[in-house]
Design a protein around this motif. Structure first.
Motif, PDB file in Angstrom:
ATOM      1  N   GLN A  64     -58.852  19.797  33.483  1.00 54.13           N
ATOM      2  CA  GLN A  64     -58.740  20.447  32.179  1.00 54.13           C
ATOM      3  C   GLN A  64     -57.797  21.635  32.305  1.00 54.13           C
ATOM      4  N   GLU A  65     -57.162  21.944  31.192  1.00 55.67           N
ATOM      5  CA  GLU A  65     -56.296  23.130  31.162  1.00 55.67           C
ATOM      6  C   GLU A  65     -56.201  23.638  29.736  1.00 55.67           C
ATOM      7  N   ALA A  66     -56.224  24.951  29.580  1.00 55.03           N
ATOM      8  CA  ALA A  66     -55.990  25.556  28.274  1.00 55.03           C
ATOM      9  C   ALA A  66     -54.484  25.706  28.097  1.00 55.03           C
ATOM     10  N   ILE A  67     -53.921  24.975  27.145  1.00 53.93           N
ATOM     11  CA  ILE A  67     -52.487  25.020  26.857  1.00 53.93           C
ATOM     12  C   ILE A  67     -52.319  25.553  25.446  1.00 53.93           C
ATOM     13  N   PRO A  92     -41.019  -4.445  14.132  1.00 51.95           N
ATOM     14  CA  PRO A  92     -40.019  -3.398  13.840  1.00 51.95           C
ATOM     15  C   PRO A  92     -40.100  -2.882  12.404  1.00 51.95           C
ATOM     16  N   ALA A  93     -40.440  -3.736  11.463  1.00 51.37           N
ATOM     17  CA  ALA A  93     -40.507  -3.324  10.058  1.00 51.37           C
ATOM     18  C   ALA A  93     -41.640  -2.329   9.799  1.00 51.37           C
ATOM     19  N   GLU A  94     -42.588  -2.234  10.719  1.00 47.75           N
ATOM     20  CA  GLU A  94     -43.743  -1.350  10.529  1.00 47.75           C
ATOM     21  C   GLU A  94     -43.581   0.016  11.185  1.00 47.75           C
ATOM     22  N   MET A  95     -42.440   0.251  11.818  1.00 50.41           N
ATOM     23  CA  MET A  95     -42.255   1.486  12.577  1.00 50.41           C
ATOM     24  C   MET A  95     -42.391   2.740  11.707  1.00 50.41           C
ATOM     25  N   ASP A  96     -41.781   2.742  10.526  1.00 43.83           N
ATOM     26  CA  ASP A  96     -41.858   3.929   9.665  1.00 43.83           C
ATOM     27  C   ASP A  96     -43.291   4.210   9.222  1.00 43.83           C
ATOM     28  N   GLU A  97     -43.996   3.171   8.781  1.00 41.87           N
ATOM     29  CA  GLU A  97     -45.373   3.364   8.323  1.00 41.87           C
ATOM     30  C   GLU A  97     -46.278   3.782   9.480  1.00 41.87           C
ATOM     31  N   ALA A  98     -46.084   3.183  10.646  1.00 38.41           N
ATOM     32  CA  ALA A  98     -46.887   3.557  11.814  1.00 38.41           C
ATOM     33  C   ALA A  98     -46.630   5.016  12.193  1.00 38.41           C
ATOM     34  N   SER A  99     -45.372   5.453  12.138  1.00 37.71           N
ATOM     35  CA  SER A  99     -45.038   6.852  12.450  1.00 37.71           C
ATOM     36  C   SER A  99     -45.669   7.789  11.433  1.00 37.71           C
ATOM     37  N   ARG A 100     -45.678   7.384  10.160  1.00 33.87           N
ATOM     38  CA  ARG A 100     -46.304   8.196   9.109  1.00 33.87           C
ATOM     39  C   ARG A 100     -47.800   8.348   9.374  1.00 33.87           C
ATOM     40  N   ILE A 101     -48.450   7.262   9.792  1.00 38.34           N
ATOM     41  CA  ILE A 101     -49.885   7.318  10.099  1.00 38.34           C
ATOM     42  C   ILE A 101     -50.144   8.284  11.248  1.00 38.34           C
ATOM     43  N   VAL A 102     -49.305   8.246  12.280  1.00 34.51           N
ATOM     44  CA  VAL A 102     -49.466   9.180  13.402  1.00 34.51           C
ATOM     45  C   VAL A 102     -49.353  10.613  12.897  1.00 34.51           C
ATOM     46  N   GLY A 103     -48.361  10.886  12.061  1.00 29.11           N
ATOM     47  CA  GLY A 103     -48.196  12.235  11.512  1.00 29.11           C
ATOM     48  C   GLY A 103     -49.414  12.699  10.734  1.00 29.11           C
ATOM     49  N   LEU A 104     -49.912  11.843   9.844  1.00 28.34           N
ATOM     50  CA  LEU A 104     -51.087  12.193   9.042  1.00 28.34           C
ATOM     51  C   LEU A 104     -52.322  12.390   9.909  1.00 28.34           C
ATOM     52  N   ALA A 105     -52.500  11.509  10.888  1.00 29.48           N
ATOM     53  CA  ALA A 105     -53.685  11.579  11.740  1.00 29.48           C
ATOM     54  C   ALA A 105     -53.709  12.836  12.603  1.00 29.48           C
ATOM     55  N   PHE A 106     -52.528  13.333  12.968  1.00 33.00           N
ATOM     56  CA  PHE A 106     -52.451  14.488  13.863  1.00 33.00           C
ATOM     57  C   PHE A 106     -52.118  15.790  13.131  1.00 33.00           C
ATOM     58  N   ALA A 107     -52.167  15.785  11.803  1.00 34.35           N
ATOM     59  CA  ALA A 107     -51.837  16.990  11.042  1.00 34.35           C
ATOM     60  C   ALA A 107     -52.789  18.142  11.345  1.00 34.35           C
ATOM     61  N   LEU A 108     -54.040  17.830  11.661  1.00 28.64           N
ATOM     62  CA  LEU A 108     -55.024  18.872  11.961  1.00 28.64           C
ATOM     63  C   LEU A 108     -55.357  18.953  13.448  1.00 28.64           C
ATOM     64  N   ASN A 109     -54.594  18.253  14.273  1.00 23.48           N
ATOM     65  CA  ASN A 109     -54.815  18.319  15.715  1.00 23.48           C
ATOM     66  C   ASN A 109     -54.548  19.747  16.188  1.00 23.48           C
ATOM     67  N   PRO A 110     -55.444  20.313  17.011  1.00 22.56           N
ATOM     68  CA  PRO A 110     -55.279  21.724  17.387  1.00 22.56           C
ATOM     69  C   PRO A 110     -53.969  22.050  18.105  1.00 22.56           C
ATOM     70  N   SER A 111     -53.522  21.170  19.006  1.00 26.50           N
ATOM     71  CA  SER A 111     -52.262  21.446  19.718  1.00 26.50           C
ATOM     72  C   SER A 111     -51.073  21.383  18.766  1.00 26.50           C
ATOM     73  N   ASN A 112     -51.073  20.396  17.867  1.00 27.32           N
ATOM     74  CA  ASN A 112     -49.962  20.281  16.923  1.00 27.32           C
ATOM     75  C   ASN A 112     -49.943  21.446  15.942  1.00 27.32           C
TER      76      ASN A 112
END
Length: 199
Positions: A183-186, A11-31
């Motif tokens: 596959q689908e173009a979204i 539970p103590a790692e939830m904030d850091e794990a969420s931050r990593i997800v945000g950083l990792a997906f910052a350049l994701n095309p759908s996001n």
């Protein structure tokens, strides 16, 4: 190459794990499409979604990877039929989603709805997101997370499902036994839906 350790999140790692997800997906095309091309907003949206809807969901199975003493990656999975939000959960999440996404919310709903149509209606594990901190990419962290999780899946003899909107990720998942089933173009982004049979 440093050793990568994979284990369940605390539970103590939830904030850091969420931050990593945000950083990792910052350049994701759908996001980026949801965020109107704004990288910082895309990172904020994904970090918020990770904390409130994905990693924080009681039905989620979350693994983290450590490298050199630091959290480096995250994998979230949920077992069918808990891999899609219920109507009640969707309604409950609307106020916080409006605050985070603003005018991007209709685009986000289109992505969620488009992807939900491809969800198999039979027992499986739905994997995603799989996120590696941008500074930790190239060290086999995503592969270590997938290897650890799929070993559990194989012990259960249950299929797995995921989606990818980046071609290099499709290639990675194919190495783990996934195959593109639709596959689908979204929002103009080609999304591959991938299935891995039970082992």
């Amino acid at each position: 190459m440093s050793v990568v350790t994979v284990r369940r999140i605390t539970p103590a790692e939830m904030d850091e794990a969420s931050r990593i997800v945000g950083l990792a997906f910052a350049l994701n095309p759908s996001n980026l499409a949801i965020a109107g091309g704004n990288r910082d907003k895309a990172a904020r949206i994904m970090e918020h979604a990770a904390r409130t809807l994905k990693l924080g969901n009681t039905a989620s199975h979350v693994l983290v990877a450590e490298r050199e003493g630091e959290l480096a990656g995250v994998l979230k999975a949920a077992e069918w039929p808990h891999c899609q939000m219920t109507v009640r959960e969707k309604i409950k999440s609307v106020p916080s989603q409006v605050r985070t996404m603003g005018f991007g919310l209709p685009r986000a709903l289109k992505v969620v709805g488009g992807r939900a149509k491809h969800e198999p209606h039979k027992p499986h594990w739905h994997i995603g997101p799989i996120a590696v901190h941008p500074n930790q990419q190239g060290y086999g962290i995503g592969s270590a997370l997938l290897t650890a999780f799929l070993a559990d899946v194989d012990r259960q003899q249950v299929p797995a499902f995921l989606q990818a909107d980046v071609d290099r990720n499709v290639v990675l998942y194919e190495r783990f036994g996934f195959r593109v089933v639709s596959q689908e173009a979204i929002l103009g982004i080609n999304t591959s839906f991938m299935w891995r049979d039970a082992r």
